[in-house]
Motif scaffolding. Structure first.
Motif, short mmCIF file in Angstrom:
data_model
loop_
_atom_site.label_atom_id
_atom_site.label_comp_id
_atom_site.label_asym_id
_atom_site.label_seq_id
_atom_site.Cartn_x
_atom_site.Cartn_y
_atom_site.Cartn_z
N ARG A 73 23.76 17.85 20.71
CA ARG A 73 23.39 19.03 21.51
C ARG A 73 23.51 18.80 23.02
N GLY A 74 23.90 17.60 23.41
CA GLY A 74 24.06 17.31 24.83
C GLY A 74 22.77 17.03 25.55
N LEU A 75 21.67 16.83 24.80
CA LEU A 75 20.38 16.53 25.42
C LEU A 75 20.18 15.04 25.65
N LEU A 76 21.05 14.25 25.07
CA LEU A 76 20.93 12.80 25.13
C LEU A 76 22.31 12.20 24.93
N ASP A 77 22.62 11.16 25.67
CA ASP A 77 23.87 10.43 25.49
C ASP A 77 23.54 9.08 24.86
N LEU A 78 23.98 8.88 23.63
CA LEU A 78 23.66 7.65 22.91
C LEU A 78 24.13 6.40 23.65
N GLU A 79 25.18 6.52 24.44
CA GLU A 79 25.75 5.35 25.11
C GLU A 79 25.32 5.23 26.57
N ALA A 80 24.41 6.09 27.01
CA ALA A 80 23.94 6.04 28.40
C ALA A 80 22.65 5.24 28.50
N PRO A 81 22.36 4.66 29.64
CA PRO A 81 21.11 3.90 29.82
C PRO A 81 19.90 4.79 29.57
N ILE A 82 18.87 4.21 28.95
CA ILE A 82 17.66 5.01 28.69
C ILE A 82 16.94 5.37 29.99
N SER A 83 17.25 4.67 31.07
CA SER A 83 16.66 5.01 32.37
C SER A 83 17.13 6.38 32.85
N ASP A 84 18.19 6.90 32.26
CA ASP A 84 18.62 8.27 32.57
C ASP A 84 17.63 9.28 32.01
N VAL A 85 16.81 8.85 31.05
CA VAL A 85 15.90 9.77 30.36
C VAL A 85 14.44 9.48 30.70
N VAL A 86 14.02 8.23 30.60
CA VAL A 86 12.61 7.89 30.86
C VAL A 86 12.50 7.14 32.18
N ASN A 87 11.37 7.35 32.86
CA ASN A 87 11.21 6.75 34.20
C ASN A 87 10.40 5.47 34.18
N TYR A 88 10.18 4.92 32.98
CA TYR A 88 9.35 3.71 32.89
C TYR A 88 10.09 2.53 32.25
N ALA A 89 11.41 2.62 32.18
CA ALA A 89 12.17 1.56 31.49
C ALA A 89 12.24 0.27 32.30
N GLY A 90 12.09 0.36 33.61
CA GLY A 90 12.07 -0.83 34.44
C GLY A 90 13.31 -1.69 34.33
N ARG A 91 13.10 -3.00 34.20
CA ARG A 91 14.22 -3.96 34.15
C ARG A 91 15.12 -3.75 32.93
N LEU A 92 14.62 -3.11 31.89
CA LEU A 92 15.40 -2.91 30.67
C LEU A 92 16.02 -1.52 30.60
N GLY A 93 16.09 -0.86 31.73
CA GLY A 93 16.61 0.50 31.76
C GLY A 93 18.07 0.63 31.41
#
Length: 356
Positions: A73-93
């Motif tokens: 649906r274009g709400l999430l890119d499986l191959e993109a960093p999770i830091s694009d979605v959540v603001n708490y990923a830190g060093r593992l973003g």
């Protein structure tokens, strides 16, 4: 109850004998076919079409499908960093959703005795809080390695994936399950919980629970990698969706491309792991499932994608042959896998005979 076809007589006898010999409380089995719908649906002992069972890791394919749906649906890119979605990923973003779902994030995998990541078993916290804490802990955990370098099964990666799905969609995990699967597929008794503490389900043996949902308190921290419950009929509908290129009752739940992505051996393609794992599916036969070091079998055989669980449930599809199977016993992974191994050739022969 679907009429039992004669071609499945050996299957029926095999399960009946196994249940008796292992002194089990029963079993449930459904076989679905891409072109012919439900081929076989049967229950033994205490089991019936209404019985709800905990399915542990057989949840993983369903959970992975949630993020694949959001990707479609274009709400999430499986191959993109999770830091694009959540603001708490830190060093593992830089970790991606696809890595979280394929055992490839580099975060330590599931260990029941690992107190560092205990939040994944706690029903009193939230998925967002658990994911945030887990990412923070993993960032300083010396066992954490670079993404796409080692296969690590289960664990905190799945809680993080669920939290990413919530933020990307703006909906709770429960709402996503209802919207993506329950409504379009017509599921009657399917959902997620955190069973470990309420049911004292920590030993590896099936807990003392007969499917009474009132004993499962509501939680904002469902166990994404292993907290689903289902009837045989409900799980059969989910397998039918995978066989029918992502469609449930004519509605496109997953794209055809999404279904194919889940079935690819991502672990082997991305970093040459000998373990065959896609997004929720084991893509090669497994040796020592449930042990500290599961390995892929060298046994060729038909292409069979599997999602086995701790308590004896296992789901598998043979896409090239057009059928899928959900088997449930309320016992242990070892017992469930023993029965599944017996049933592989019997069910394959029965399906072929039914199609002749």
């Amino acid at each position: 109850m679907t009429k039992i076809p004669e071609s499945f007589a050996e299957v029926t006898a095999a399960v009946e004998n196994f249940v008796s010999n292992k002194n089990l409380n029963g079993a449930g089995l459904i076989v679905v076919d891409r072109d012919h719908g439900v081929r076989y649906h049967n229950h033994w002992g205490e089991f019936s079409s209404d019985r709800i069972s905990l399915i542990a890791s057989t949840s993983k394919v369903v959970s992975a499908g949630v993020l694949v749906h959001l990707h479609d649906r274009g709400l999430l890119d499986l191959e993109a960093p999770i830091s694009d979605v959540v603001n708490y990923a830190g060093r593992l973003g830089n970790i991606t959703s696809a890595q979280l779902l394929s055992g490839s994030s580099g975060i330590p995998g599931l260990r029941a005795d690992d107190a560092l990541y205990i939040c994944m078993f706690l029903p009193t916290t939230s998925l967002q809080k658990c994911a945030s804490d887990g990412l923070s802990i993993a960032a300083s955990d010396p066992r954490t390695v670079s993404p796409d370098s080692q296969f690590r099964y289960g664990g905190m990666s799945w809680q993080i994936a669920g939290a990413v799905a919530e933020v990307a969609s703006g909906k709770s995990w429960s709402e996503l399950i209802h919207e993506i699967y329950v409504e379009p597929c017509g599921l009657k008794s399917f959902g997620y919980t955190s069973p470990w503490i309420p049911l004292r389900a920590i030993s590896g043996d099936y807990p003392d629970w007969d499917g009474d949902l009132s004993l499962l308190p509501p939680t904002d921290n469902p166990h994404i990698g292993g907290g689903a419950y289902a009837t045989t009929g409900d799980y059969g509908k989910l397998l039918s969706m995978h066989l029918n290129y992502g469609k449930c009752n004519g509605q496109q739940v997953l794209s055809e491309e999404g279904v194919e992505i889940m079935q690819q051996t991502r672990s082997g393609e991305m970093y040459r792991s000998p373990i065959g794992y896609g997004l929720g599916w084991w893509t090669k036969e497994i040796v020592n499932y449930g042990g500290a070091a599961p390995e892929a079998s060298d046994n060729p055989g038909p292409r069979r994608l599997r999602d086995p669980g701790l308590y004896g449930s296992t789901a598998w599809i043979q896409p090239d042959d057009g059928f899928g199977v959900y088997l449930i016993v309320e016992s242990t992974s070892d017992i469930g896998n023993q029965l599944a191994e017996q049933l592989y050739p019997l069910i394959e022969s029965a399906v072929i005979a039914s199609n002749d």
